[in-house]
Design an enzyme around this catalytic site. Structure first.
Site, mmCIF file in Angstrom:
data_model
loop_
_atom_site.group_PDB
_atom_site.id
_atom_site.type_symbol
_atom_site.label_atom_id
_atom_site.label_comp_id
_atom_site.label_asym_id
_atom_site.label_seq_id
_atom_site.Cartn_x
_atom_site.Cartn_y
_atom_site.Cartn_z
ATOM 1 N N SER A 52 -25.715 -12.377 34.705
ATOM 2 C CA SER A 52 -26.098 -14.078 34.540
ATOM 3 C C SER A 52 -25.531 -14.328 33.372
ATOM 4 O O SER A 52 -25.722 -13.944 32.210
ATOM 5 C CB SER A 52 -27.489 -14.048 34.700
ATOM 6 O OG SER A 52 -28.082 -15.081 34.090
ATOM 7 N N GLU B 183 -29.622 -4.836 47.223
ATOM 8 C CA GLU B 183 -30.288 -5.844 47.818
ATOM 9 C C GLU B 183 -29.816 -6.332 48.999
ATOM 10 O O GLU B 183 -30.656 -6.369 50.031
ATOM 11 C CB GLU B 183 -30.655 -7.050 46.828
ATOM 12 C CG GLU B 183 -31.493 -6.566 45.730
ATOM 13 C CD GLU B 183 -31.452 -7.759 44.449
ATOM 14 O OE1 GLU B 183 -32.652 -7.857 43.845
ATOM 15 O OE2 GLU B 183 -30.491 -8.493 44.444
ATOM 16 N N HIS C 196 -46.658 6.430 46.940
ATOM 17 C CA HIS C 196 -47.548 5.095 46.617
ATOM 18 C C HIS C 196 -46.903 4.684 45.356
ATOM 19 O O HIS C 196 -47.735 3.907 44.850
ATOM 20 C CB HIS C 196 -48.870 5.395 46.432
ATOM 21 C CG HIS C 196 -49.487 6.330 47.407
ATOM 22 N ND1 HIS C 196 -50.133 5.864 48.669
ATOM 23 C CD2 HIS C 196 -49.430 7.795 47.510
ATOM 24 C CE1 HIS C 196 -50.459 6.769 49.279
ATOM 25 N NE2 HIS C 196 -50.216 8.162 48.803
ATOM 26 N N LYS D 54 -29.162 -9.428 32.109
ATOM 27 C CA LYS D 54 -29.662 -9.263 33.149
ATOM 28 C C LYS D 54 -28.285 -8.322 33.947
ATOM 29 O O LYS D 54 -27.150 -8.907 33.798
ATOM 30 C CB LYS D 54 -29.777 -10.288 34.105
ATOM 31 C CG LYS D 54 -31.132 -10.941 33.721
ATOM 32 C CD LYS D 54 -31.539 -11.858 34.749
ATOM 33 C CE LYS D 54 -31.965 -11.140 36.294
ATOM 34 N NZ LYS D 54 -32.291 -12.164 37.117
#
Ligand code: ARG
Length: 343
Positions: free
Chosen positions: A261, A274, A140, A267
């Site tokens: 970035s 992804e 969970h 970042k």
């Protein structure tokens, strides 16, 4: 209409299989007394010349070559004259295309299995190297029991080995020959199909011509397995994405499989994982497409079925790419044992 109708960009991939089918068929026609020894020799010589052209990337597809079967016969007739056209005796593209397709998958699926096994090996190596690392397991998305990182990594191995087994069973199931089934109800000539199957390396002969030419169950099955692989990788990719956040700090992604970035140098985006997660969605779309394609038509061949190869080829490539990129991203990331233990 011609552009719409063409499938050569897709089924051109199956030139090896189409050649093998032509060579075996020419022999079967001669044995059935439909070609003379001299005619068969001439055809085999033509087919050998065509093979050479493909090998050297010199085979030229013409605008009127609708698919690989038409292209082969067109070129054969150009090379050896009217005898070339006799190769189409007693057969249809309907039994030819599924014979090529099954042969192609028998060759292509083990390539996917090899890529899958490479990821399994990489995971085992990582598990061996990280036995001392302890981290929380989550259910969970909440902290649950403490585990070893190796335990987690090997859980993906078990899932992948099941996929490997699905692929093995798939190859075993498709190992039957549709050739000789004609357009829908067989051929009128006395073709020895058992011998033909042996020549092409098929274990069995398909028994019912209507079934053999009409079914695309095997296409749905392979796209499902690809989609299943994608879904497994997506679940694990999601963990790695979470682990790469500042909040978790469990892993440090390799530069080659992440992007930065310029505006926010803090970042490092987990693009590889992804994309793997995203492509699982694409694979699911291909599966839906493959099932919808069959759902919409009557039992026997309709031209709709030409779309099968687009979906199957794309699914195989997509699953393979996901496995390769996942392995690469895994190989280049660093586990942050201190952070894992500290949580
Ligand atoms: N290119 C076709 C396909 O992939 C081959 C079969 C065509 N058969 C026909 N009767 N038009 O399905």
């Amino acid at each position: 209409m011609e552009r719409f109708s063409r499938s050569i960009d897709l089924d051109g991939k199956m030139w090896r299989e189409d050649l093998a089918v032509n060579r075996a068929w020419a022999q079967a026609l001669r044995e059935a007394g439909l070609l003379t020894v001299a005619e068969e020799k001439k055809i085999q010589r033509g087919l050998r010349a065509i093979k050479k052209e493909f090998r050297l990337s010199r085979f030229v597809f013409l605008p009127e070559d609708e698919d690989i079967h038409v292209a082969m016969e067109r070129r054969l007739t150009e090379l050896i004259g009217a005898t070339g056209a006799k190769i189409h005796t007693g057969r249809s593209r309907n039994d030819q295309v599924v014979t090529d397709f099954r042969l192609y998958l028998k060759r292509r699926v083990p390539e996917l299995q090899a890529v899958l096994r490479a990821l399994v090996e990489a995971l085992i190596a990582h598990a061996e190297a990280t036995q001392a690392i302890i981290l929380p397991a989550y259910t969970h998305t909440q902290q649950a029991q403490p585990i070893r990182l190796a335990h987690y990594l090997l859980s993906l191995c078990f899932a992948l080995q099941r996929h490997d087994e699905q692929l093995r069973q798939f190859v075993e199931r498709i190992d039957e020959m549709p050739l000789g089934c004609g357009a829908v109800a067989g051929t009128a000539f006395p073709i020895d199909r058992k011998k033909l199957a042996a020549a092409l390396g098929f274990k069995r002969v398909m028994q019912n011509a209507i079934d053999a030419t009409g079914t695309r169950s095997f296409c749905g099955e392979i796209v499902f397995i690809c989609s299943d692989i994608g879904t497994t990788l997506s679940r694990y990719a999601h963990d790695f994405i979470l682990w790469s956040t500042q909040e978790f700090g469990f892993i440090d992604l390799g530069e080659k499989f992440a992007t930065g970035s310029s505006m926010m140098p803090n970042k490092k985006n987990p693009d590889a994982f992804e994309l793997v997660r995203g492509k699982a969605g694409t694979l699911l779309g291909l599966l839906t497409g493959m099932m919808a394609l069959q759902k919409g038509i009557p039992a026997t061949y309709s031209r709709d079925l030409q779309e099968d190869k687009r979906l199957v080829f794309e699914a195989l490539q997509c699953a393979e790419d996901c496995l390769l990129v996942f392995a690469g991203a895994l190989e280049t990331l660093r586990f942050r044992a201190g952070n894992m233990f500290a949580r």
